[in-house]
Enzyme design. Structure first.
Site, short mmCIF file in Angstrom:
data_model
loop_
_atom_site.label_atom_id
_atom_site.label_comp_id
_atom_site.label_asym_id
_atom_site.label_seq_id
_atom_site.Cartn_x
_atom_site.Cartn_y
_atom_site.Cartn_z
N ASP A 24 0.82 -1.22 0.00
CA ASP A 24 0.00 0.00 0.00
C ASP A 24 0.86 1.26 0.00
O ASP A 24 1.98 1.26 0.52
CB ASP A 24 -0.91 -0.03 1.24
CG ASP A 24 -2.09 0.92 1.09
OD1 ASP A 24 -2.36 1.38 -0.04
OD2 ASP A 24 -2.72 1.20 2.12
N ASN A 72 -10.82 -3.09 -5.29
CA ASN A 72 -10.06 -2.10 -6.06
C ASN A 72 -10.70 -1.78 -7.42
O ASN A 72 -10.33 -0.80 -8.06
CB ASN A 72 -8.60 -2.52 -6.24
CG ASN A 72 -7.77 -2.37 -4.98
OD1 ASN A 72 -6.85 -3.14 -4.72
ND2 ASN A 72 -8.08 -1.37 -4.16
C1 IPE Z 1 -5.37 -2.78 -0.01
O1 IPE Z 1 -5.08 -1.43 -0.19
C2 IPE Z 1 -5.29 -3.49 -1.30
C3 IPE Z 1 -3.96 -3.62 -1.90
C4 IPE Z 1 -2.86 -3.12 -1.43
C5 IPE Z 1 -3.94 -4.38 -3.09
P1 IPE Z 1 -6.22 -0.35 -0.42
O2 IPE Z 1 -5.50 0.94 -0.59
O3 IPE Z 1 -7.14 -0.77 -1.49
O4 IPE Z 1 -7.01 -0.40 0.97
P2 IPE Z 1 -7.92 0.68 1.68
O5 IPE Z 1 -8.91 1.16 0.66
O6 IPE Z 1 -7.03 1.79 2.14
O7 IPE Z 1 -8.53 -0.05 2.83
C1 IPE Z 2 -1.73 0.08 -3.29
O1 IPE Z 2 -1.45 1.43 -3.36
C2 IPE Z 2 -1.85 -0.55 -4.65
C3 IPE Z 2 -3.19 -1.03 -4.98
C4 IPE Z 2 -4.24 -1.00 -4.22
C5 IPE Z 2 -3.34 -1.63 -6.30
P1 IPE Z 2 -2.60 2.50 -3.37
O2 IPE Z 2 -2.95 2.81 -4.78
O3 IPE Z 2 -3.74 2.08 -2.52
O4 IPE Z 2 -1.89 3.74 -2.73
P2 IPE Z 2 -2.53 4.84 -1.77
O5 IPE Z 2 -3.11 4.10 -0.61
O6 IPE Z 2 -3.58 5.54 -2.58
O7 IPE Z 2 -1.40 5.71 -1.40
MG MG Z 3 -4.15 2.35 -0.55
#
Ligand code: IPE
Ligand code: IPE
Ligand code: MG
Length: 246
Positions: A24, A72
């Site tokens: 993340d 996602n």
């Molecule tokens: C969790 O991260 C999913 C992945 C890293 C693939 P998200 O960024 O989607 O989670 P939330 O929305 O902050 O809970």
């Molecule tokens: C995690 O990084 C990757 C996926 C969920 C695919 P994020 O895209 O959630 O990054 P933040 O949380 O917005 O910084």
């Molecule tokens: Mg995220």
């Protein structure tokens, strides 16, 4: 030839057999630099290769990465498309891992992924199935709740065929029908980026996992940070509901 990796864990430190990583913070990493979110995903994808090699050098047997959750899909289409393109590209590169004796597996519902992606996933799994130095698990369109539903559906199908009855439904049977079949439960779950939640990752499999959170964003997460997480893991007392024996 890949450069030899020098690790720094002190002797006697126990390395968790199965580490789960919630990758993340890619979006915030890019935003901090005034760049589009997809640049963050590209950096994050690069990092997963480096950390996998580092984990292997440390002796980790299973490493599971949360790459894309069942939630996602809610993101803007161009971001989802960019992530899917990265998967395709990285699936070609994941083939390098095969040469390093690493088995690759995927968990999650593949039916929503493109046919090309599904074909490549199957190919990589097939070609690496006999390798055993480490298992790399990629969670793509994965959700812990969906994982449990998937298991229950298979069990109900067995019951409908008359192969099992009510009393055959045990924790072992549910576990055997999860996407993670034959993968041991998670010992340590690492979440970078400052969030302290599971976000539907390995909910069944992390029932007794230790959790490690850090504010570092995933693209900045290095081998040293993995070692810090393992050191923290070593200071935990896993009682599994029992009492201290030390
Ligand atoms: C969790 O991260 C999913 C992945 C890293 C693939 P998200 O960024 O989607 O989670 P939330 O929305 O902050 O809970
Ligand atoms: C995690 O990084 C990757 C996926 C969920 C695919 P994020 O895209 O959630 O990054 P933040 O949380 O917005 O910084
Ligand atoms: Mg995220």
């Amino acid at each position: 030839m890949a450069k030899a990796i020098v690790t720094h864990l002190p002797e006697g430190v126990s390395v968790p057999a199965h580490i789960g990583i919630i990758m993340d913070g890619n979006g915030r990493w890019a935003k901090k630099r005034g760049m589009p979110r997809k640049v963050g995903h590209r950096e994050g994808a690069k990092n997963f290769r480096a950390i996998t090699r580092y984990a292997k050098a440390l002796g980790v047997k299973y490493i599971t990465y949360y790459a894309f959750s069942t939630e996602n899909w809610k993101r803007p289409k161009d971001e989802v498309d960019a992530i899917m393109d990265l998967f395709e590209k990285y699936l070609d590169e994941v083939r390098d891992f095969i040469e390093e004796n690493i088995r690759v597996r995927f968990i999650g519902d593949r039916s929503m992924l493109s046919e090309t992606l599904q074909r490549k996933m199957k190919g990589v799994e097939e070609d690496s199935k006999d390798f055993d130095s480490m298992t790399l698990v990629l969670a793509i369109n994965y959700g812990g709740r969906d994982d449990i539903c998937h298991s229950v559906r298979q069990i109900v199908a067995m019951a409908c065929r008359g192969e099992i009855t009510e009393s055959d439904v045990t924790e072992e049977l549910i576990e055997k029908n999860l996407y993670t079949e034959e993968i041991p439960p998670a010992d340590l779950i690492i979440r970078p980026s400052g969030e302290q939640r599971l976000s539907n990752f390995l909910i069944w499999q992390s029932a007794y996992a230790e959790f490690y959170y850090t504010n570092i964003l995933w693209p900045d997460f290095r081998g040293k940070d993995l070692e810090d997480a393992i050191m923290a893991f070593n200071n935990r007392n896993r009682r599994y509901g029992g009492i201290d024996t030390k």
